[in-house]
Design a protein around this motif. Sequence first.
Motif, PDB file in Angstrom:
ATOM      1  N   MET A   1      40.103  61.390  42.188  1.00 57.78           N
ATOM      2  CA  MET A   1      40.972  61.883  41.136  1.00 57.78           C
ATOM      3  C   MET A   1      42.313  61.806  41.376  1.00 57.78           C
ATOM      4  O   MET A   1      43.334  61.713  40.799  1.00 57.78           O
ATOM      5  N   ILE A   2      42.596  62.531  42.900  1.00 55.34           N
ATOM      6  CA  ILE A   2      43.996  62.613  43.390  1.00 55.34           C
ATOM      7  C   ILE A   2      44.550  61.191  43.334  1.00 55.34           C
ATOM      8  O   ILE A   2      45.851  61.341  43.158  1.00 55.34           O
ATOM      9  N   GLY A   3      43.835  60.169  43.694  1.00 59.64           N
ATOM     10  CA  GLY A   3      44.559  58.898  43.682  1.00 59.64           C
ATOM     11  C   GLY A   3      44.818  58.570  42.327  1.00 59.64           C
ATOM     12  O   GLY A   3      46.096  57.792  42.397  1.00 59.64           O
ATOM     13  N   ASP A   4      43.984  58.943  41.258  1.00 63.79           N
ATOM     14  CA  ASP A   4      44.386  58.467  40.165  1.00 63.79           C
ATOM     15  C   ASP A   4      45.797  59.064  39.425  1.00 63.79           C
ATOM     16  O   ASP A   4      46.578  58.556  38.882  1.00 63.79           O
ATOM     17  N   ILE A   5      45.836  60.449  40.057  1.00 62.94           N
ATOM     18  CA  ILE A   5      47.012  61.189  39.681  1.00 62.94           C
ATOM     19  C   ILE A   5      48.288  60.675  40.294  1.00 62.94           C
ATOM     20  O   ILE A   5      49.273  60.342  39.646  1.00 62.94           O
ATOM     21  N   ILE A   6      48.147  60.092  41.568  1.00 62.64           N
ATOM     22  CA  ILE A   6      49.266  59.595  42.078  1.00 62.64           C
ATOM     23  C   ILE A   6      49.668  58.342  41.499  1.00 62.64           C
ATOM     24  O   ILE A   6      50.705  58.064  41.346  1.00 62.64           O
ATOM     25  N   GLN A   7      48.730  57.413  41.266  1.00 60.05           N
ATOM     26  CA  GLN A   7      48.800  56.196  40.699  1.00 60.05           C
ATOM     27  C   GLN A   7      49.486  56.374  39.320  1.00 60.05           C
ATOM     28  O   GLN A   7      50.508  55.608  39.072  1.00 60.05           O
ATOM     29  N   ILE A   8      49.200  57.302  38.458  1.00 66.83           N
ATOM     30  CA  ILE A   8      49.878  57.684  37.239  1.00 66.83           C
ATOM     31  C   ILE A   8      51.144  57.916  37.336  1.00 66.83           C
ATOM     32  O   ILE A   8      51.986  57.494  36.694  1.00 66.83           O
ATOM     33  N   ILE A   9      51.345  58.669  38.389  1.00 71.46           N
ATOM     34  CA  ILE A   9      52.909  59.181  38.551  1.00 71.46           C
ATOM     35  C   ILE A   9      53.690  57.945  39.069  1.00 71.46           C
ATOM     36  O   ILE A   9      54.842  57.854  38.698  1.00 71.46           O
ATOM     37  N   HIS A  10      53.070  57.104  39.883  1.00 72.21           N
ATOM     38  CA  HIS A  10      53.936  55.958  40.358  1.00 72.21           C
ATOM     39  C   HIS A  10      54.109  55.042  39.329  1.00 72.21           C
ATOM     40  O   HIS A  10      55.211  54.448  39.059  1.00 72.21           O
ATOM     41  N   ASP A  11      53.187  54.706  38.258  1.00 70.16           N
ATOM     42  CA  ASP A  11      53.528  53.948  37.135  1.00 70.16           C
ATOM     43  C   ASP A  11      54.079  54.363  36.097  1.00 70.16           C
ATOM     44  O   ASP A  11      54.925  53.731  35.500  1.00 70.16           O
ATOM     45  N   TYR A  12      54.269  55.671  35.740  1.00 64.75           N
ATOM     46  CA  TYR A  12      54.530  56.148  34.579  1.00 64.75           C
ATOM     47  C   TYR A  12      55.769  57.571  34.786  1.00 64.75           C
ATOM     48  O   TYR A  12      56.222  58.255  34.137  1.00 64.75           O
ATOM     49  N   TRP A  13      56.250  57.558  36.149  1.00 63.79           N
ATOM     50  CA  TRP A  13      57.274  58.465  36.424  1.00 63.79           C
ATOM     51  C   TRP A  13      58.439  58.389  35.487  1.00 63.79           C
ATOM     52  O   TRP A  13      59.005  59.349  34.999  1.00 63.79           O
ATOM     53  N   LEU A  14      59.051  57.220  35.077  1.00 65.66           N
ATOM     54  CA  LEU A  14      60.294  57.175  34.571  1.00 65.66           C
ATOM     55  C   LEU A  14      60.020  57.382  32.953  1.00 65.66           C
ATOM     56  O   LEU A  14      60.898  58.055  32.317  1.00 65.66           O
ATOM     57  N   LEU A  15      58.737  57.214  32.513  1.00 67.42           N
ATOM     58  CA  LEU A  15      58.485  57.657  31.068  1.00 67.42           C
ATOM     59  C   LEU A  15      58.481  59.085  30.990  1.00 67.42           C
ATOM     60  O   LEU A  15      58.614  59.577  30.122  1.00 67.42           O
ATOM     61  N   LEU A  16      57.678  59.772  32.026  1.00 62.85           N
ATOM     62  CA  LEU A  16      57.660  61.176  31.858  1.00 62.85           C
ATOM     63  C   LEU A  16      59.017  62.084  32.243  1.00 62.85           C
ATOM     64  O   LEU A  16      59.166  62.929  31.739  1.00 62.85           O
ATOM     65  N   LEU A  17      59.510  61.427  32.844  1.00 61.82           N
ATOM     66  CA  LEU A  17      61.467  61.553  33.169  1.00 61.82           C
ATOM     67  C   LEU A  17      62.327  61.625  32.059  1.00 61.82           C
ATOM     68  O   LEU A  17      62.735  62.746  31.638  1.00 61.82           O
ATOM     69  N   VAL A  18      62.487  60.575  31.346  1.00 60.89           N
ATOM     70  CA  VAL A  18      63.417  60.167  30.208  1.00 60.89           C
ATOM     71  C   VAL A  18      62.731  59.572  29.146  1.00 60.89           C
ATOM     72  O   VAL A  18      63.581  59.172  28.206  1.00 60.89           O
ATOM     73  N   GLY A  19      61.509  59.390  29.030  1.00 61.62           N
ATOM     74  CA  GLY A  19      60.953  58.788  27.861  1.00 61.62           C
ATOM     75  C   GLY A  19      61.436  57.313  27.784  1.00 61.62           C
ATOM     76  O   GLY A  19      61.186  56.634  28.815  1.00 61.62           O
ATOM     77  N   GLN A  20      61.796  56.783  26.683  1.00 59.68           N
ATOM     78  CA  GLN A  20      61.844  55.395  26.331  1.00 59.68           C
ATOM     79  C   GLN A  20      63.342  55.010  26.726  1.00 59.68           C
ATOM     80  O   GLN A  20      63.697  53.813  26.519  1.00 59.68           O
ATOM     81  N   TYR A  21      64.167  55.952  27.292  1.00 59.75           N
ATOM     82  CA  TYR A  21      65.606  55.768  27.621  1.00 59.75           C
ATOM     83  C   TYR A  21      65.707  54.739  28.353  1.00 59.75           C
ATOM     84  O   TYR A  21      64.860  54.743  29.506  1.00 59.75           O
ATOM     85  N   PRO A  22      66.623  53.875  28.678  1.00 61.67           N
ATOM     86  CA  PRO A  22      67.850  53.455  27.433  1.00 61.67           C
ATOM     87  C   PRO A  22      67.144  52.452  26.261  1.00 61.67           C
ATOM     88  O   PRO A  22      68.256  52.302  25.368  1.00 61.67           O
ATOM     89  N   ASN A  23      66.020  52.276  25.995  1.00 61.24           N
ATOM     90  CA  ASN A  23      65.707  51.199  24.923  1.00 61.24           C
ATOM     91  C   ASN A  23      65.303  52.121  23.899  1.00 61.24           C
ATOM     92  O   ASN A  23      65.073  51.460  22.717  1.00 61.24           O
ATOM     93  N   GLY A  24      65.334  53.369  23.781  1.00 62.68           N
ATOM     94  CA  GLY A  24      65.130  54.364  22.727  1.00 62.68           C
ATOM     95  C   GLY A  24      65.894  55.691  22.978  1.00 62.68           C
ATOM     96  O   GLY A  24      66.486  55.753  23.949  1.00 62.68           O
TER      97      GLY A  24
END
Length: 253
Positions: free
Chosen positions: A1-24
């Motif tokens: 489970m911890i590995g899944d959490i780390i992978q999600i953060i690695h793949d989607y950290w920018l979306l969590l940080l600023v959303g769709q910016y600068p494309n939205g």
Amino acid sequence: MIGDIIQIIHDYWLLLLVGQYPNGPIGGLAATLILSVLAIAFAFPFSILLALARLSKSPFLRWPVTALVYFTRGVPLLMLILWGYFLVPLLTGADVPSFVTMLVTLVVYQGVFLSEVVRGGILALGHGQTEAARALGHSYFSAMRYVVLPQALYNVIPSILSVLVSTIKDTTLGYVINVPDLTFAANQINNQLLTQPFQVFFILAAVYYVICWSLSQVASVLERRITRKRAGTPAARTPEEVLQLKALTDQSL
């Protein structure tokens, strides 16, 4: 489970940080913090006006504001958000962005709660401060501006930070009207992954916990400092000041 959490953060950290910016529009954690800070920034002066109106001797000021306070405190925030989102465009015919709707709703809602904090801070000072200022020639508003409010607001700084913490948590309700905040970004990630909802919302909860816990610790530190100052406890001396004081004492002996 911890590995899944780390992978999600690695793949989607920018979306969590600023959303769709600068494309939205800017979203994610940035939108949550911007929304919270703007809400408190506008709610603070609004709360002072409400508090002064509730303390006013004029029933034309006191009664409507008291009714507003009790009504707002008695209605769930989610209902106010939905009313603002659907009712305002219906009455005005204008297309109000969801971010603006959420911001205005938070300003009114948190302004009401902050007004009770400010009113409590003013009442805690007692009438002696106002009477002393009036005896020195200040008008009522001048006494409030230069004597009462500076002391009252200083004493309630920890409570204001607590309201900010509450505001950050309240922004999670913005996803129901498509405000692109941190919760909305987490929902987007969950809709893409489908099979890892626990991991996604665990990350969301952890982010909110770190932010709110940090602000709560700051509020606790400020509260202790204010309590010491009000009690007249002297501040701790630095090592250099202790050495200087010891040298002066030895010279006098």
